[in-house]
Design a protein around this motif. Structure first.
Motif, PDB file in Angstrom:
ATOM      1  N   GLY A  77       2.977  14.686  -6.059  1.00 31.22           N
ATOM      2  CA  GLY A  77       1.773  14.865  -6.874  1.00 31.22           C
ATOM      3  C   GLY A  77       0.746  13.835  -6.457  1.00 31.22           C
ATOM      4  O   GLY A  77       1.062  12.655  -6.283  1.00 31.22           O
ATOM      5  N   LEU A  78      -0.516  14.279  -6.309  1.00 30.78           N
ATOM      6  CA  LEU A  78      -1.517  13.406  -5.707  1.00 30.78           C
ATOM      7  C   LEU A  78      -2.702  13.207  -6.636  1.00 30.78           C
ATOM      8  O   LEU A  78      -3.856  13.106  -6.221  1.00 30.78           O
ATOM      9  N   ALA A  79      -2.419  13.123  -7.957  1.00 30.59           N
ATOM     10  CA  ALA A  79      -3.521  13.058  -8.914  1.00 30.59           C
ATOM     11  C   ALA A  79      -3.994  11.628  -9.155  1.00 30.59           C
ATOM     12  O   ALA A  79      -5.158  11.399  -9.475  1.00 30.59           O
ATOM     13  N   ASP A  80      -3.118  10.637  -9.056  1.00 35.68           N
ATOM     14  CA  ASP A  80      -3.460   9.286  -9.487  1.00 35.68           C
ATOM     15  C   ASP A  80      -4.007   8.480  -8.304  1.00 35.68           C
ATOM     16  O   ASP A  80      -3.262   7.847  -7.551  1.00 35.68           O
ATOM     17  N   ALA A  81      -5.344   8.452  -8.196  1.00 37.03           N
ATOM     18  CA  ALA A  81      -5.974   7.810  -7.050  1.00 37.03           C
ATOM     19  C   ALA A  81      -5.615   6.329  -6.995  1.00 37.03           C
ATOM     20  O   ALA A  81      -5.447   5.755  -5.911  1.00 37.03           O
ATOM     21  N   GLY A  82      -5.481   5.704  -8.165  1.00 39.54           N
ATOM     22  CA  GLY A  82      -5.180   4.282  -8.191  1.00 39.54           C
ATOM     23  C   GLY A  82      -3.841   3.964  -7.553  1.00 39.54           C
ATOM     24  O   GLY A  82      -3.734   3.091  -6.692  1.00 39.54           O
ATOM     25  N   VAL A  83      -2.791   4.677  -7.978  1.00 34.77           N
ATOM     26  CA  VAL A  83      -1.462   4.456  -7.423  1.00 34.77           C
ATOM     27  C   VAL A  83      -1.484   4.708  -5.921  1.00 34.77           C
ATOM     28  O   VAL A  83      -0.936   3.931  -5.131  1.00 34.77           O
ATOM     29  N   LEU A  84      -2.133   5.810  -5.520  1.00 36.87           N
ATOM     30  CA  LEU A  84      -2.180   6.141  -4.099  1.00 36.87           C
ATOM     31  C   LEU A  84      -2.849   5.013  -3.311  1.00 36.87           C
ATOM     32  O   LEU A  84      -2.388   4.614  -2.242  1.00 36.87           O
ATOM     33  N   ARG A  85      -3.936   4.474  -3.874  1.00 38.40           N
ATOM     34  CA  ARG A  85      -4.642   3.416  -3.155  1.00 38.40           C
ATOM     35  C   ARG A  85      -3.783   2.168  -3.026  1.00 38.40           C
ATOM     36  O   ARG A  85      -3.720   1.554  -1.962  1.00 38.40           O
ATOM     37  N   ARG A  86      -3.063   1.839  -4.118  1.00 40.39           N
ATOM     38  CA  ARG A  86      -2.232   0.637  -4.060  1.00 40.39           C
ATOM     39  C   ARG A  86      -1.103   0.813  -3.041  1.00 40.39           C
ATOM     40  O   ARG A  86      -0.806  -0.093  -2.252  1.00 40.39           O
ATOM     41  N   LEU A  87      -0.496   1.997  -3.032  1.00 45.32           N
ATOM     42  CA  LEU A  87       0.563   2.252  -2.047  1.00 45.32           C
ATOM     43  C   LEU A  87      -0.002   2.166  -0.629  1.00 45.32           C
ATOM     44  O   LEU A  87       0.596   1.567   0.266  1.00 45.32           O
ATOM     45  N   ALA A  88      -1.170   2.760  -0.439  1.00 48.92           N
ATOM     46  CA  ALA A  88      -1.794   2.743   0.882  1.00 48.92           C
ATOM     47  C   ALA A  88      -2.046   1.315   1.323  1.00 48.92           C
ATOM     48  O   ALA A  88      -1.872   0.963   2.501  1.00 48.92           O
ATOM     49  N   ASP A  89      -2.423   0.445   0.353  1.00 44.72           N
ATOM     50  CA  ASP A  89      -2.659  -0.957   0.698  1.00 44.72           C
ATOM     51  C   ASP A  89      -1.345  -1.658   1.044  1.00 44.72           C
ATOM     52  O   ASP A  89      -1.276  -2.442   1.992  1.00 44.72           O
ATOM     53  N   ILE A  90      -0.299  -1.360   0.252  1.00 46.34           N
ATOM     54  CA  ILE A  90       1.012  -1.986   0.509  1.00 46.34           C
ATOM     55  C   ILE A  90       1.478  -1.675   1.923  1.00 46.34           C
ATOM     56  O   ILE A  90       1.925  -2.568   2.654  1.00 46.34           O
ATOM     57  N   PHE A  91       1.331  -0.387   2.318  1.00 41.63           N
ATOM     58  CA  PHE A  91       1.843   0.000   3.631  1.00 41.63           C
ATOM     59  C   PHE A  91       0.758  -0.103   4.706  1.00 41.63           C
ATOM     60  O   PHE A  91       0.958   0.318   5.829  1.00 41.63           O
ATOM     61  N   ARG A  92      -0.370  -0.626   4.383  1.00 40.29           N
ATOM     62  CA  ARG A  92      -1.501  -0.760   5.304  1.00 40.29           C
ATOM     63  C   ARG A  92      -1.772   0.535   6.075  1.00 40.29           C
ATOM     64  O   ARG A  92      -1.738   0.547   7.305  1.00 40.29           O
TER      65      ARG A  92
END
Lengths: 384, 384, 384, 384, 384
Positions: A77-92
């Protein structure tokens, strides 16, 4: 209502990748307002054990990476932009990866980044009730010690992989590249039941097109062709992506895993072999459909022609003797009407005419056993 | 009047590149007498700011190049040969570039010159009112510190890029190659709405061809095929041009931008995937159209045949007893006419004949329930 | 007479390369007995001037080579074997070149010899009166300081090049490779008017096939397909030859000229793009033709069926009451005939039957407004 | 019952590779419950002699490898997982080889492992009774001093190879790579009788489609196309595998054997040439079928039209004089009925009408000799 | 008898390469029992002279090799296994060459052996009486100082080469590679007359399909397609073989000869261009055939419909007044029958009805001049 549902389904077949706005800056994580709620699941494992957690926070992901040799994070599920952004930052993640992960209509592809490998695949499965093919993008990011997967909707074809992590030794002793292989392999293997269903559909259509060549069958053939086009649009680039994965050049894939990926590539080629066979068969069905219709029209017209050619001369004869010329007025006026055997004579005449016409039709081979064995264009081919 | 408009539109589909005169010397900037008036717009920008000016003179362009890190000059309308020549001199354009810029029917291509890169793309958009596809050549010249774009007509698909320069930091911090990428990306992204419209057209035609297979539908299918050919003629070379741009060899493209161009190339491949799917579908529609016509002919002929085969024998019988053989002249002459139950007998006879014929037709499966289950037309299929 | 002319024209389309005798020794300059008379024209030029002479002797050619930096010798008509041999000796042509020059059915090609480049192209033009495509081989031999061209017949597409030598500076300042480029470019550019004519023919056929799908239209479509095949057989190898010319490897072509040849190659690709589009369209026309015929047959059969189904039952009824059963002989024998309202009753009965039949046909959607809007297979599609 | 048998046969054509479960760990030797019982046969040989044993145990295999230069182990039937596992351990097979050996729907392929070569081929043969094509996977593992072959069912095409080991010197003097070549060559050579049968089927269908174009013929053509697709799906990858085998890069293949493999590759290309020819012919048959049906419909309709057009006007005339206008009531009321020569006049009139109609039909060329020689669309083409 | 002959001919088209037994050891010279008797001819030549002998023994061949610079041995007929074996030993042919030479259904190919080059080509020629294409394998072995050719039957296309050896200097001064080139060139050149005949056949079929589209024409088109397939199966691999011959890598071919082989390759490409054009045309003929049939059906049905629609209402009217209602019984019973102008009124009525129907048909454009100029689907297109 059913109709509007059908419309929606069709629309989806043609759904076209559309970024936020055509021309927008790349890397914009533009969340689809209709996306499913985001849930992050987690596997941490090594040769000696594993941990499985559901609905974790990004912070927990950071901890897990630190404590286990290999971490698999699955985002549904790709609704929560915040979580996605934080994960993207974690994994660069690279801006383009961030963008492709949420734009779920990418072609399958492999993109090497500095120390990551970005793999886009497309999962195929059959809807519960029937022929409908469901598909969903599975984006895989392979890093040095982690694998992150993103999918649009809950539900996937990856449970066998999860089971192998839980139970089995081999996968736990291999690196994250082997996990990535296992995921891709599970995706490719799930194409086979879908294709098997296509095989059954085409078989059924083959029988139907011979027995009952009508507009409904035509619609079904067209639908099957369209569905095959859809699967094909995923299968071909997936094959190319697998070919690239099984080549020597990628640093993150170990030689041992490469052998397995080559096997997986073979399966994807087999998928395409079958697809193309089915496509040829579906095309042939259209041609057979036209032939069958032509065949039936021949049948119908033959019946009409037989009835008409037999009765038209007879009716002419009866009509002739229905004329009201007055035999009293002249001896030339239809003296037959007063002959003693006039009526029987006419009956016999008509019988003769009918017999002649029938004989003509029979010799043409339009009727009886001859209609199968002795057709007009090849009059004496009895040896066959 | 509407018709002549239609003619003109068609003519344009086939419009063929035509230089001044076949065989003329290359580099001749031969202005089309029907070209739009020339307007030169200007963007000068750097990480710290930007300037945007409209309708500037060539002299102002020279100033801007001197004062800003990156200059984007956009030329709309190609009527003013003087302005074009002065701009070409300012940017030291190759004679062939000068020629291709005004001959607006080039194939999309990439041509590296000594210290410049010449990119030809084709913008696609939908006309306001409907299905008509509009296209326009966008020529991009990428230099060390500038980008010059030429277009035939006012109006383009580049506003998102302008907006990003005005508002955003990332594009202002990158070099002119990133600007060129942003322009090409905007062009490619605008193919998707055009394709989406094609998807809708083909869906509508699918419904129409089943419901109403006539000459008008046929014309629409043919028109759709022709429009697809047009888009295809732009999309394939555009893909090749993007493949060349995203390869390693070009000096003016930085590695960072190359990653973005690869993404843009992926989109152009997706455009082609969709195009080819649509083309296959449009071709299938033609085949289905023939099948549907055949189907309907079958229907029509079946009705004719049923009516004819039932009534032809009956009419023969009535016609038979309409003969005027004189029962007075001989006891052999139609004694039935004077039987007490002659008329009822004939009525019963005809009923019998009709029943037999109907039975024959029914067994053929041309009528009634049988027409659903064994043979052809299947009128109410609700379970499906 | 017109017919035999047509035959000859067709024959030419299929004309097949035929050397003196199959298997003859290569290099035999075997002159075609029907060849045109040989005329040798001459251009000698350099940056500072030029000389143009017509109908010169081989000796004059030798002089010219000695006195001008660049010499262009154009040979029109291949009948005079002696002149051809002397020229071949002057320019030291390879035996295979000597042979190919007079066998005017070569595929376009590029062949590098030790210090010469042999280029075969095919000029296309439209015959004066109409659609007929004329083509002629133009063989170009490029040497260090000369260009020799051979053509089969008088008249060519090279006048713009001649004009540029006479008037212009740029071509006079360049080497013989630039002259060769200018010749090839003139040849390729002349394909565009030919293609434009094809575009018009196909458009006209599109309208004709919808309006009047008969055997004559069919013949025209087939002729267009055949003409396209002819042009295609020249255009594809020409593209390959140009690709080879614009590659790096040829010593006689300077880098500056190579850029121009690349442009010329682009044009040849565009020619092929258009050709293939036209071929697809012509093929689609055949399919549409079949569909249109099917459509018209449907129309014709519908009219027959409507007339028949309405009148067949009526005629049965009238025929019924035309039977001659004797009402005097029995009260069962057609008492209707003597009813007071017998005749009006039958008229009303027939009106009823006709109304029923018509209603049935109308519901089938074969007649009136419904024939367009409410077809049988999709009975209630009013939202569309 | 026959039908369900037919269904099963069809099902097999589409049988799709399916591992234990989609996504299962690779290397799982999952035995098919319907597999044939396992039988292990053995050949040990060298230049000086050979031993042949049937139904040996894995232990005996180990002994044989130790005592003979070359060992060929043939495993028929894949039901006994224990035996398979022990053999796999003896020959140290890679997990993926273990898996592919029992999943008998692999594409033909070549996979090099560290010191082994894994070759998958597909044996084709004709079923005893007729046209049905039987196929079976033959997996070949080539090692330093052994060859192991696995097949699904008893019965194969390898007897000539066995015979050559028993009798002949050359194969016994060569290495195991030559044995592997001999096996592959036997497999490829057995495609030719299968193709010959296809040739005969298509020839028979060609005659049938002209003589008797009905639904049964249509079904046979479709079946032939489907069978060709099946063979094709094996033949193409087999060609690719042989191309790989005959390339330089494989360590286990000696240069001498490579020459033979190149020959074998040539045969596989020939197989494909024939296959593709047959496929084209089968497709052409479908088109001819439609044409033949159209032809026959023309025939049928011509007969109906001739009968109708001749008799319809005649019947109108007779019907006219069957009207009951009372000549007594008025001198205008059908005075013909009382003319002396009324009846003969009408007969002559009808003869005239019939002659006119017939002449019209004859001029159309629908009847008699003219139906062949003087068709309407080309009225005066006698010179041909 | 004629028929069985035809069958045999067809069979040959599909003749499939079949070695002694599938799977037999390679190198077995298995002589075909139906092969022609073996005759060995000999040419020995050098710059200074030549010797030509017929029906020589293998021993004489050995002598000739010793005494002349270049020896050409031509073997016609492959029945004498002993002679073939001795020749093979003399020239030290590879086992696979020995095998391919007698199995006369090889694909054209080039195989380099240690110091020999093995070239397989296929000679094509027209049978004397007509269209039938005859083909024969010509195997060429090129050695350091000899060329050996093998052919199946007496008679070949090599006489021009023989003549050049006898008369001419150039070929005698060149090496054996030039002889091999001359042989291959003679083979390729003889394809052109065969293709020319195909051109004529297709032209004739084009005229026939328009004038007389029946089953016989259909059979001829199919036959032409099949013959083209046959030639194609030889021409494509021959082109590939020539491409390989004209590449740099072969030691036995001198650079001078390579230039000639490149020319020969060009001819083989031209053969394929023509073949593919003919194939396209033959396919188009099938489509045109269907269209023509459809066209004629339209014609036939139009005539039927016109006759029916005009006469059906008229016959209804006459039938109406043929009813026997008794005007005596009631004033309502057909009082028209006794009107003074009843009959003329009905005649006028029928004329009116006929005029109306005819007008309707005329407006539909089915009859008269309008049938060509004003078709129904495009009612008012007079400007065109």
């Amino acid at each position: 209502m059913a109709k509007s549902g059908q419309r929606r389904r069709k629309r989806r077949l043609y759904r076209i990748q559309r970024r936020t706005r055509p021309g927008a800056a790349p890397g914009t994580v533009a969340v689809d307002p209709l996306a499913h709620a985001t849930a992050v699941d987690l596997f941490g494992y090594g040769p000696d054990g594993y941990v499985e957690e559901k609905n974790v926070t990004p912070e927990r992901v950071v901890e897990c990476i630190a404590s286990w040799p290999i971490t698999w994070v699955n985002v549904e599920g790709l609704a929560d932009a915040g979580v996605l952004r934080r994960l993207a930052d974690i994994f660069r993640l690279h801006p383009l990866v961030r963008e492709d992960v949420v734009n779920v209509h990418q072609r399958p592809k492999v993109e090497p980044y500095e120390d990551q490998l970005f793999i886009v695949t497309r999962m195929m499965s059959l809807a519960d009730q029937g022929d409908e093919v469901e598909h969903e993008q599975l984006s895989i990011v392979l890093g040095r010690n982690f694998v992150v997967t993103f999918q649009d909707r809950p539900g996937d074809v990856l449970d066998p992989v999860r089971e192998r992590i839980r139970t089995g030794a081999p996968i736990r002793r291999s690196g994250p590249d082997h996990l990535a292989y296992a995921l891709v392999d599970a995706v490719v293997d799930h194409y086979f039941p879908v294709l098997e269903r296509f095989g059954e559909r085409i078989e059924a259509l083959e029988e139907e097109v011979i027995a009952r060549p009508d507009a409904i069958t035509l619609g079904k053939i067209h639908q099957a062709k369209r569905d095959l086009l859809l699967v094909r649009r995923a299968a071909w680039p997936q094959r190319d992506a697998l070919a690239e994965l099984s080549r020597d050049s990628l640093a993150l894939i170990s030689p041992a895993t490469r052998v397995y990926l080559r096997d997986c590539y073979d399966h994807s080629v087999q998928v395409i072999d079958l697809l193309e066979s089915f496509r040829e068969m579906a095309s042939a069905l259209l041609e057979i459909h036209v032939s069958m219709l032509s065949n039936r029209l021949n049948e119908v017209m033959k019946v009409l022609t037989i009835f008409s050619t037999i009765f038209i001369p007879l009716t002419f004869v009866t009509s002739l003797y229905g004329m009201n010329f007055d035999p009293d007025a002249s001896p030339w006026n239809m003296p037959e009407l007063r002959w003693v055997y006039g009526y029987p004579f006419v009956l016999v005449l008509m019988l003769g005419v009918a017999a002649l016409t029938f004989g003509y039709i029979y010799r043409k081979g339009w009727v009886g056993r001859a209609a199968r064995l002795r057709p007009e264009s090849a009059p004496s081919r009895d040896t066959e």
